[in-house]
Write an enzyme that holds these catalytic residues in place. Sequence first.
Site, PDB file in Angstrom:
ATOM      1  N   PRO A 162      -9.003  -2.629  10.042  1.00 62.05           N
ATOM      2  CA  PRO A 162      -7.738  -3.203  10.547  1.00 62.05           C
ATOM      3  C   PRO A 162      -7.610  -4.679  10.130  1.00 62.05           C
ATOM      4  CG  PRO A 162      -9.359  -3.296  12.287  1.00 62.05           C
ATOM      5  CD  PRO A 162     -10.068  -2.741  11.063  1.00 62.05           C
ATOM      6  N   TRP A 163      -6.459  -5.272  10.421  1.00 57.38           N
ATOM      7  CA  TRP A 163      -6.207  -6.647   9.974  1.00 57.38           C
ATOM      8  C   TRP A 163      -6.662  -7.700  10.968  1.00 57.38           C
ATOM      9  CZ3 TRP A 163      -3.349  -8.556  13.825  1.00 57.38           C
ATOM     10  CH2 TRP A 163      -2.486  -7.688  14.502  1.00 57.38           C
TER      11      TRP A 163
ATOM     12  N   CYS B   8      -9.178  -6.119  20.019  1.00 59.84           N
ATOM     13  CA  CYS B   8      -9.185  -4.833  20.728  1.00 59.84           C
ATOM     14  C   CYS B   8      -9.681  -4.990  22.155  1.00 59.84           C
ATOM     15  CB  CYS B   8     -10.027  -3.822  19.976  1.00 59.84           C
ATOM     16  SG  CYS B   8     -11.699  -4.386  19.647  1.00 59.84           S
TER      17      CYS B   8
ATOM     18  N   LYS C 292     -11.248   0.576   2.521  1.00 61.76           N
ATOM     19  CA  LYS C 292      -9.863   0.101   2.400  1.00 61.76           C
ATOM     20  C   LYS C 292      -9.608  -1.050   3.361  1.00 61.76           C
ATOM     21  CE  LYS C 292      -5.839   1.427   4.310  1.00 61.76           C
ATOM     22  NZ  LYS C 292      -5.190   0.106   4.325  1.00 61.76           N
ATOM     23  N   PRO C 293      -9.390  -2.267   2.809  1.00 63.55           N
ATOM     24  CA  PRO C 293      -8.957  -3.371   3.679  1.00 63.55           C
ATOM     25  C   PRO C 293      -7.530  -3.101   4.173  1.00 63.55           C
ATOM     26  CG  PRO C 293      -9.859  -4.188   1.590  1.00 63.55           C
ATOM     27  CD  PRO C 293      -9.635  -2.707   1.426  1.00 63.55           C
TER      28      PRO C 293
ATOM     29  N   SER D  39      -5.618   1.456  15.429  1.00 66.75           N
ATOM     30  CA  SER D  39      -4.874   1.884  16.615  1.00 66.75           C
ATOM     31  C   SER D  39      -5.174   3.331  16.984  1.00 66.75           C
ATOM     32  CB  SER D  39      -3.380   1.722  16.355  1.00 66.75           C
ATOM     33  OG  SER D  39      -3.012   2.548  15.271  1.00 66.75           O
TER      34      SER D  39
ATOM     35  N   GLU E  35     -13.045   3.628  16.301  1.00 66.97           N
ATOM     36  CA  GLU E  35     -12.934   2.496  17.239  1.00 66.97           C
ATOM     37  C   GLU E  35     -11.449   2.218  17.387  1.00 66.97           C
ATOM     38  OE1 GLU E  35     -15.266   0.770  18.796  1.00 66.97           O
ATOM     39  OE2 GLU E  35     -17.047   1.611  17.859  1.00 66.97           O
TER      40      GLU E  35
HETATM   41  P1  NAP Z   1      -3.576   0.357  12.452  1.00 57.63           P
HETATM   42  O1  NAP Z   1      -2.145   0.193  12.259  1.00 57.63           O
HETATM   43  O2  NAP Z   1      -4.099   1.600  13.078  1.00 57.63           O
HETATM   44  O3  NAP Z   1      -4.264   0.149  11.013  1.00 57.63           O
HETATM   45  C1  NAP Z   1      -5.657   0.178  10.823  1.00 57.63           C
HETATM   46  C2  NAP Z   1      -5.960   0.593   9.399  1.00 57.63           C
HETATM   47  O4  NAP Z   1      -5.569   1.952   9.218  1.00 57.63           O
HETATM   48  C3  NAP Z   1      -5.227  -0.219   8.334  1.00 57.63           C
HETATM   49  O5  NAP Z   1      -6.083  -0.395   7.231  1.00 57.63           O
HETATM   50  C4  NAP Z   1      -4.072   0.702   7.990  1.00 57.63           C
HETATM   51  O6  NAP Z   1      -3.569   0.521   6.684  1.00 57.63           O
HETATM   52  C5  NAP Z   1      -4.740   2.060   8.085  1.00 57.63           C
HETATM   53  N1  NAP Z   1      -3.817   3.172   8.248  1.00 57.63           N
HETATM   54  C6  NAP Z   1      -2.545   3.168   8.709  1.00 57.63           C
HETATM   55  N2  NAP Z   1      -2.037   4.408   8.684  1.00 57.63           N
HETATM   56  C7  NAP Z   1      -3.003   5.223   8.222  1.00 57.63           C
HETATM   57  C8  NAP Z   1      -3.085   6.617   7.974  1.00 57.63           C
HETATM   58  N3  NAP Z   1      -2.058   7.444   8.208  1.00 57.63           N
HETATM   59  N4  NAP Z   1      -4.241   7.116   7.493  1.00 57.63           N
HETATM   60  C9  NAP Z   1      -5.295   6.306   7.242  1.00 57.63           C
HETATM   61  N5  NAP Z   1      -5.277   4.989   7.454  1.00 57.63           N
HETATM   62  C10 NAP Z   1      -4.146   4.449   7.944  1.00 57.63           C
HETATM   63  O7  NAP Z   1      -4.218  -0.792  13.327  1.00 57.63           O
HETATM   64  P2  NAP Z   1      -3.947  -2.323  13.174  1.00 57.63           P
HETATM   65  O8  NAP Z   1      -2.531  -2.574  13.576  1.00 57.63           O
HETATM   66  O9  NAP Z   1      -4.431  -2.776  11.854  1.00 57.63           O
HETATM   67  O10 NAP Z   1      -4.957  -2.914  14.272  1.00 57.63           O
HETATM   68  C11 NAP Z   1      -4.627  -3.055  15.600  1.00 57.63           C
HETATM   69  C12 NAP Z   1      -5.180  -1.917  16.433  1.00 57.63           C
HETATM   70  O11 NAP Z   1      -6.563  -1.729  16.175  1.00 57.63           O
HETATM   71  C13 NAP Z   1      -5.103  -2.201  17.915  1.00 57.63           C
HETATM   72  O12 NAP Z   1      -4.741  -1.033  18.599  1.00 57.63           O
HETATM   73  C14 NAP Z   1      -6.532  -2.576  18.281  1.00 57.63           C
HETATM   74  O13 NAP Z   1      -6.866  -2.394  19.634  1.00 57.63           O
HETATM   75  C15 NAP Z   1      -7.293  -1.686  17.383  1.00 57.63           C
HETATM   76  N6  NAP Z   1      -8.637  -2.207  17.167  1.00 57.63           N
HETATM   77  C16 NAP Z   1      -9.711  -1.563  17.726  1.00 57.63           C
HETATM   78  C17 NAP Z   1     -10.985  -2.073  17.590  1.00 57.63           C
HETATM   79  C18 NAP Z   1     -12.192  -1.416  18.197  1.00 57.63           C
HETATM   80  O14 NAP Z   1     -13.307  -1.798  17.865  1.00 57.63           O
HETATM   81  N7  NAP Z   1     -12.043  -0.453  19.096  1.00 57.63           N
HETATM   82  C19 NAP Z   1     -11.164  -3.256  16.864  1.00 57.63           C
HETATM   83  C20 NAP Z   1     -10.054  -3.889  16.331  1.00 57.63           C
HETATM   84  C21 NAP Z   1      -8.794  -3.339  16.480  1.00 57.63           C
HETATM   85  P3  NAP Z   1      -2.312  -0.419   6.310  1.00 57.63           P
HETATM   86  O15 NAP Z   1      -1.968  -1.220   7.525  1.00 57.63           O
HETATM   87  O16 NAP Z   1      -2.859  -1.215   5.197  1.00 57.63           O
HETATM   88  O17 NAP Z   1      -1.224   0.490   5.897  1.00 57.63           O
HETATM   89 MG    MG Z   2      -0.507  -1.403  13.324  1.00 58.96          MG
END
Ligand code: NAP
Ligand code: MG
Length: 484
Positions: free
Chosen positions: A149-150, A283, A174-175, A227, A248
Amino acid sequence: MAETIKETLYINGTAVTSTNTKKVYNPARSKESVGEIALGSEEDVNYAVEAADLAWEQWRKTSAADRAKVLEQVANYIHENSNELAQMLVLEHGKTVQESLGDLLGAANVLRYYSTLVDEVDKEEVVENKQGKMVLTHQSMGVVSIIVPWNYPIILGYLMLAPALLAGNTVVIKPATYCPLTLTKILKHMASLLPKGVLNIISGSGSTVGEAMIKHPTVRKVSFTGSTEVGVSVIKNSASTIKNLSLELGGNDAAIVLKDKDIDDHLIEEMLKGVFTACGQICYNIKRIYVQKGNYQTFVDRFIAAANLIKVGNGLNPNTTMGPLNNKPQFDSVTTLLNEIKETDAMVNIVGEFIEETAFDDGYYVMPTVVTNVKQEDPIVQKEQFGPIIPIIPFDTEEEAIQMANDTEFGLGNSVWTNDVEHGFEVARKLQSGSVFVNIHRAGASGPNMPFGGFKQSGIGRGHGVEALKEQMELQAVIQRTDM
Ligand code: NAP
Ligand code: MG
């Protein structure tokens, strides 16, 4: 300087360019590009998985001690270059220099920690009894897809990558498209220290590159941090090839302040860190605060007064204590929640000081916002806000607080704040989350050796610790029976 950063893909030991590129913008000046990233395709993923599969033959046979040495080298690289890397990370992420250093040095710490776990990889358990002899060993899995994630890309990337490589797996990583540059730079350095094909880096959107990484039949495991919503699609897309999953996911952590707790400067300072670090985009940041009646008004008054001292601005400005949100969808999601609250009876206290000379609207800025007179069923309490808006809710009895804290599909972390630490540990056992902190609840509180992960819809498996390493290995039982 920043505009010159252009990152490529990296597959099978070679930098690979792409005609498809994406500009990365500075969240503090959302029209200012700070660099460009090459975006991969499904074909790139296929090529990378094949290269990783081929490289696995040798990498699995390399001793764990030699694999660990590379982790240490990368930890050194991050340490030696931390200031320069932190500047780059601020530009593409928005968080402050201190927070960016936390992301980077936290990753170095993770790498060093896993480099000490060689014995856990080599460990064999032998059971001999009248049944015969059984040996339990660990084997590597093969190609692992890692999706980052970012929000804390460096440490979260390495929490998945370090145990995967130490275990003897090869990787396609994948970043996140919103914050890929600093991570890619470090990963490319790491890949150059490894045999070709062991570490392949493919940026690109989740819906193309991410899905291809999850569906590929040769990939044995997916480690995903992000997410809950995308976690659902990871499970669906990996189902037809039965992949091993470590997920996670999101959180909606509660902090419970019991009435015996002194509302002093230390408590308030810790709470502010727990809520507002990285503009709320962690998170396991505190996302709901429950305060026992008797302490409630004192807590609210002191918390608001302290939050009012937060300086909002560009993360590179040394006076800034909170930067902007990272990206437009995140900004839209947080402002929608804020607008929804304003429609209710809640008291919305917008505090802090904006210290930039540019216009507020130039960046994805949201001021610290403290919401009181709010109900348990309100969206700001029920949803993961992932931004600098915090509801504070009073409660009568401890049981009531535990019930409200558990009243969510998330189960990542929680905290209990009390002068009676033993009692805090008792309350912790009644909370449904992978982590419970006592008198602390902020980034860094969960060290690399602390198993970390979610109950309920906050995830599957545990990151950090020996547990995360075990999740990167297959357990094999070899048995000779003498009793039949
Ligand atoms: P996200 O939207 O779920 O994206 C995470 C990663 O998944 C990105 O690299 C994204 O790529 C990729 N992705 C998106 N759609 C996908 C798909 N259909 N198939 C495979 N990969 C896909 O999460 P975020 O907005 O980056 O991060 C915020 C969320 O992460 C929050 O809910 C936070 O709580 C959670 N988080 C959890 C933890 C933990 O340890 N539990 C830690 C940090 C964050 P692109 O964005 O490049 O398209
Ligand atoms: Mg997101």
